[in-house]
Design an enzyme around this catalytic site. Sequence first.
Site, PDB file in Angstrom:
ATOM      1  N   HIS A 119       0.837  -1.198   0.000  1.00  0.00           N
ATOM      2  CA  HIS A 119       0.000   0.000   0.000  1.00  0.00           C
ATOM      3  C   HIS A 119       0.875   1.253   0.000  1.00  0.00           C
ATOM      4  O   HIS A 119       1.800   1.362   0.792  1.00  0.00           O
ATOM      5  CB  HIS A 119      -0.915   0.022   1.233  1.00  0.00           C
ATOM      6  CG  HIS A 119      -1.828  -1.156   1.310  1.00  0.00           C
ATOM      7  ND1 HIS A 119      -1.390  -2.410   1.687  1.00  0.00           N
ATOM      8  CD2 HIS A 119      -3.151  -1.278   1.029  1.00  0.00           C
ATOM      9  CE1 HIS A 119      -2.418  -3.248   1.639  1.00  0.00           C
ATOM     10  NE2 HIS A 119      -3.487  -2.590   1.246  1.00  0.00           N
ATOM     11  N   LYS A 146      -1.466  -7.873  -4.573  1.00  0.00           N
ATOM     12  CA  LYS A 146      -2.371  -6.737  -4.408  1.00  0.00           C
ATOM     13  C   LYS A 146      -1.540  -5.462  -4.281  1.00  0.00           C
ATOM     14  O   LYS A 146      -0.693  -5.354  -3.401  1.00  0.00           O
ATOM     15  CB  LYS A 146      -3.239  -6.900  -3.153  1.00  0.00           C
ATOM     16  CG  LYS A 146      -4.119  -5.682  -2.866  1.00  0.00           C
ATOM     17  CD  LYS A 146      -4.793  -5.760  -1.506  1.00  0.00           C
ATOM     18  CE  LYS A 146      -5.468  -4.433  -1.189  1.00  0.00           C
ATOM     19  NZ  LYS A 146      -5.964  -4.374   0.188  1.00  0.00           N
ATOM     20  N   LYS A 288     -15.020  22.995 -20.270  1.00  0.00           N
ATOM     21  CA  LYS A 288     -15.739  23.061 -21.547  1.00  0.00           C
ATOM     22  C   LYS A 288     -15.013  23.897 -22.611  1.00  0.00           C
ATOM     23  O   LYS A 288     -15.135  23.622 -23.801  1.00  0.00           O
ATOM     24  CB  LYS A 288     -17.146  23.625 -21.338  1.00  0.00           C
ATOM     25  CG  LYS A 288     -18.050  22.709 -20.541  1.00  0.00           C
ATOM     26  CD  LYS A 288     -19.446  23.281 -20.412  1.00  0.00           C
ATOM     27  CE  LYS A 288     -20.292  22.409 -19.505  1.00  0.00           C
ATOM     28  NZ  LYS A 288     -21.699  22.769 -19.512  1.00  0.00           N
ATOM     29  N   ASP A 325     -25.348  21.516 -24.865  1.00  0.00           N
ATOM     30  CA  ASP A 325     -25.887  22.287 -23.736  1.00  0.00           C
ATOM     31  C   ASP A 325     -26.975  23.259 -24.161  1.00  0.00           C
ATOM     32  O   ASP A 325     -28.049  23.313 -23.559  1.00  0.00           O
ATOM     33  CB  ASP A 325     -24.768  23.120 -23.078  1.00  0.00           C
ATOM     34  CG  ASP A 325     -24.022  22.358 -21.998  1.00  0.00           C
ATOM     35  OD1 ASP A 325     -24.570  21.368 -21.495  1.00  0.00           O
ATOM     36  OD2 ASP A 325     -22.903  22.760 -21.659  1.00  0.00           O
TER      37      ASP A 325
END
Length: 503
Positions: A119, A146, A288, A325
């Site tokens: 981890h 893992k 955007k 939009d």
Amino acid sequence: MADTLDQMLTLMNLAKSSGADLVEIRFDSLSSSSSSSSSVKEDIQTLIASSPLPTLFTHRPKWEGGQYDGDEQSRLSALQLAMELGADHIDVELQAVDDFKTLTGGSKPAKCKLIVSSHNYQNTPSLEDLNNLVNKMQSTGADIVKIATTAVDITDVARVFHITSQSQVPIISMAMGERGLISRLLSPKYGGYLTFGTVERGKESAPGQPTIQDLLDVFNFRQIGPDTKVYGIIGKPVGHSKSPLLYNKAFRSIGFDGVYVHLLVDDVKNFLETYTDFAGFSCTIPHKEAVVQCCDEVDPTAKLIGAVNCVVRRDDGTLYGCNTDYVGAITAIEDGLRASGFKDGASGSPLDGRLFVVIGAGGAGKALAYGAKEKGARIVIANRTYDRARELAEIIGGKALSLADLNTYNPEDGMILANTTSIGMQPNIDQTPVSKEALKSYTLVFDAVYTPKITRLLREAGECGALIVTGVEMFIGQAYQQYERFTGLPAPKELFREIMANY
């Protein structure tokens, strides 16, 4: 994760009824995990024997992000006990696996699979370092490896996907945190052994963990495979978006092999250059305008507006951008006026000749200003930064105001107001872009924010007698077109309305 044995048993049964295949017992979360060896054995025996599902037994120490801070020998002995008492999987940290193998003499029951884990709570290492780490873990004799890293940027997850798809042994892999969510959701696409879901929100065993319900009901986790097309909403923030709920239910209803996910993106150009295998994107605040430069081809209207909210990757890998939009929003506003008896003007729209005030000069503001102008409206742009309002007003052929000036702006009655900013969006639901007093001059008020559905702006506008149109209407309207561009299929309009009505 639970403090007591009884709570843990309750959660195990809830996991089964919720649709889990396997339950991870986080023994370190139990308050009794540091007790005498006899009671520890009793607890482990009870948990494994009573589990309604196959088990993965974990006893995570504090030095690896867990809660156990007792004697290491006792911790490893508890893991050995779990293995001998019938656990189907045990998780041993890479740092401790040599000591564990010394303790057990390297032997284990055939039914028990050894997961060797690592981890990293700081970052996601380079591809080379991840490769070396996985090779080192494989060399310990792990049945399953893992790796859990931390996504500082969403592009970090691409390295985790690469490692997962190339692994020679079964692998559990994830990048923790909100930017790493896709590592958990798309695990089956890249060949991951399993993904973790929390039984209840608030009981996560690691940052960014989704609930079982979200995995199964929102993201259709069981339907995801190597050929599943990936779509998503690019934004910052983005976790509030209901788009995944809408698109994934629609995909599932027709058996379309696609999944739609949240994409918390900091740098949109970097993101698009990294995930060249993703099929299409919705784009929201604040990207955007920036995404226009990232597309190989932009629809002429979107180019004129200077904002793209839908990106499709074509078969040749090029990106096509358009703007849905303004159609969704303008249609919703027109429908609201017509439903209240307002007639169409010479342009064929009830907006013809009306004064249309747009709050915000970003991508959505440009889109609405353009759409309303096209319908014959006179445009006013109000923005926190006056210079940005003036720039847009000059392009569109309208008037500019600062947001503060809007509170005293009432040249005529019957105006239309459209908020395209995030003011009033969760969690800042007490905010509003304009005073209640100023709302008395408006016939209709629209708010692009749809979380919450009724914002303070809309509530106060309604109290002043104005018609109100929610962001949900715009959201549904623009989603129809995006769905059709993504899939090439007609949008299930009734299903979209039904989903949003229940939200």
